[in-house]
Design an enzyme around this catalytic site. Sequence first.
Site, PDB file in Angstrom:
ATOM      1  N   PRO A   2      37.602 -12.638  59.432  1.00  0.00           N
ATOM      2  CA  PRO A   2      38.818 -12.633  60.241  1.00  0.00           C
ATOM      3  C   PRO A   2      38.714 -13.590  61.422  1.00  0.00           C
ATOM      4  O   PRO A   2      37.640 -13.802  61.984  1.00  0.00           O
ATOM      5  CB  PRO A   2      38.914 -11.188  60.727  1.00  0.00           C
ATOM      6  CG  PRO A   2      38.095 -10.401  59.776  1.00  0.00           C
ATOM      7  CD  PRO A   2      36.993 -11.310  59.334  1.00  0.00           C
ATOM      8  N   GLU A   3      39.841 -14.171  61.786  1.00  0.00           N
ATOM      9  CA  GLU A   3      39.901 -15.037  62.953  1.00  0.00           C
ATOM     10  C   GLU A   3      40.030 -14.174  64.211  1.00  0.00           C
ATOM     11  O   GLU A   3      40.367 -12.991  64.157  1.00  0.00           O
ATOM     12  CB  GLU A   3      41.103 -15.966  62.834  1.00  0.00           C
ATOM     13  CG  GLU A   3      41.181 -16.722  61.517  1.00  0.00           C
ATOM     14  CD  GLU A   3      40.205 -17.888  61.415  1.00  0.00           C
ATOM     15  OE1 GLU A   3      39.832 -18.456  62.457  1.00  0.00           O
ATOM     16  OE2 GLU A   3      39.833 -18.248  60.286  1.00  0.00           O
ATOM     17  N   LYS A  50      35.013 -11.904  67.537  1.00  0.00           N
ATOM     18  CA  LYS A  50      35.308 -11.178  66.305  1.00  0.00           C
ATOM     19  C   LYS A  50      34.777  -9.745  66.325  1.00  0.00           C
ATOM     20  O   LYS A  50      34.708  -9.090  65.282  1.00  0.00           O
ATOM     21  CB  LYS A  50      34.736 -11.951  65.112  1.00  0.00           C
ATOM     22  CG  LYS A  50      35.345 -13.336  64.981  1.00  0.00           C
ATOM     23  CD  LYS A  50      34.842 -14.066  63.764  1.00  0.00           C
ATOM     24  CE  LYS A  50      35.497 -15.423  63.658  1.00  0.00           C
ATOM     25  NZ  LYS A  50      35.105 -16.138  62.437  1.00  0.00           N
ATOM     26  N   ARG A 251      31.276 -20.252  54.072  1.00  0.00           N
ATOM     27  CA  ARG A 251      31.782 -21.272  54.974  1.00  0.00           C
ATOM     28  C   ARG A 251      32.529 -22.311  54.147  1.00  0.00           C
ATOM     29  O   ARG A 251      31.942 -23.209  53.557  1.00  0.00           O
ATOM     30  CB  ARG A 251      30.651 -21.890  55.780  1.00  0.00           C
ATOM     31  CG  ARG A 251      29.982 -20.872  56.683  1.00  0.00           C
ATOM     32  CD  ARG A 251      29.277 -21.506  57.853  1.00  0.00           C
ATOM     33  NE  ARG A 251      29.022 -20.522  58.902  1.00  0.00           N
ATOM     34  CZ  ARG A 251      28.511 -20.817  60.082  1.00  0.00           C
ATOM     35  NH1 ARG A 251      28.224 -22.053  60.372  1.00  0.00           N
ATOM     36  NH2 ARG A 251      28.315 -19.871  60.981  1.00  0.00           N
TER      37      ARG A 251
END
Length: 277
Positions: A2-3, A50, A251
């Site tokens: 999540p951002e 986060k 990533r």
Amino acid sequence: MPEGDTVWNTARVLDRLVGKTLTGAEFRVPRLAAADIIGWNVVGSASRGKHLLTRFTDTAGAPWTLHSHLRMDGTWRVFGPRERWSGRPAHLIRVVLRTDDCVAVGYHLHELDLVRTPHEDRLVGHLGPDLLGADWDPAEAVRRLSERPDRAIADALLDQRNLAGIGNLYKAETLFLRGLNPWTTVDGVADLPAVVALAHRLLAANRGRWNQATTGSLRRGEQHWVFERAGAPCRRCGTTIRRAAEGDHNRITYWCPQCQPGAVPEGTVSRPTLARD
């Protein structure tokens, strides 16, 4: 992953508990299974990059913090006292917090800890300035990024020790909008403060809503420039958007080879797959 804006929004969901007393609490993780926090008052809900920090005072007035991390698949949901819990299988429940008028259910949470509030830094003190926090300091973020000048800018932006809150989405969109190849080294970025400022603006613009957009459009399929658009034409030049996975493949990088020119490191998995849009 999540951002930072998603985690900030989740903290706002948990605001429904703030100012209330816990009438029930259940931890479905071994390390906290015996913790008794019934009767504690919920005094705050905050995000730090986060990480989520739910704050309490115990029956003697001492401050405590429940720390949780969503990682890839965690979520908190808040229901009415008689509402059916929905959205995730019951076996993924890790925490249940009840008050008189609502119940917060944490699914597939990670790094759960219950600590004295003054000791929060043991869990989040390593993080850089929070893009959506009161401690946001762009100059400090630039300083931290610059400490490793030979590091790829995409990798550096994802390092939460430099600045907290950027994930794959904002990394990809920020670099596209600045015309930077993801593998450009930090010392090869002509205007590092502008990169940091743009990332901050993008996250701040999406704070308070779940539908993240960087293009200015909230319509399905129009929200992003390159993120999750591998195989689709660039909205600026028409070149096919590319996708690369590195390391453990968590990533993921999306970029336009024309708008973000530069070499792709040997060994990087690069796929011109069809866009999910």
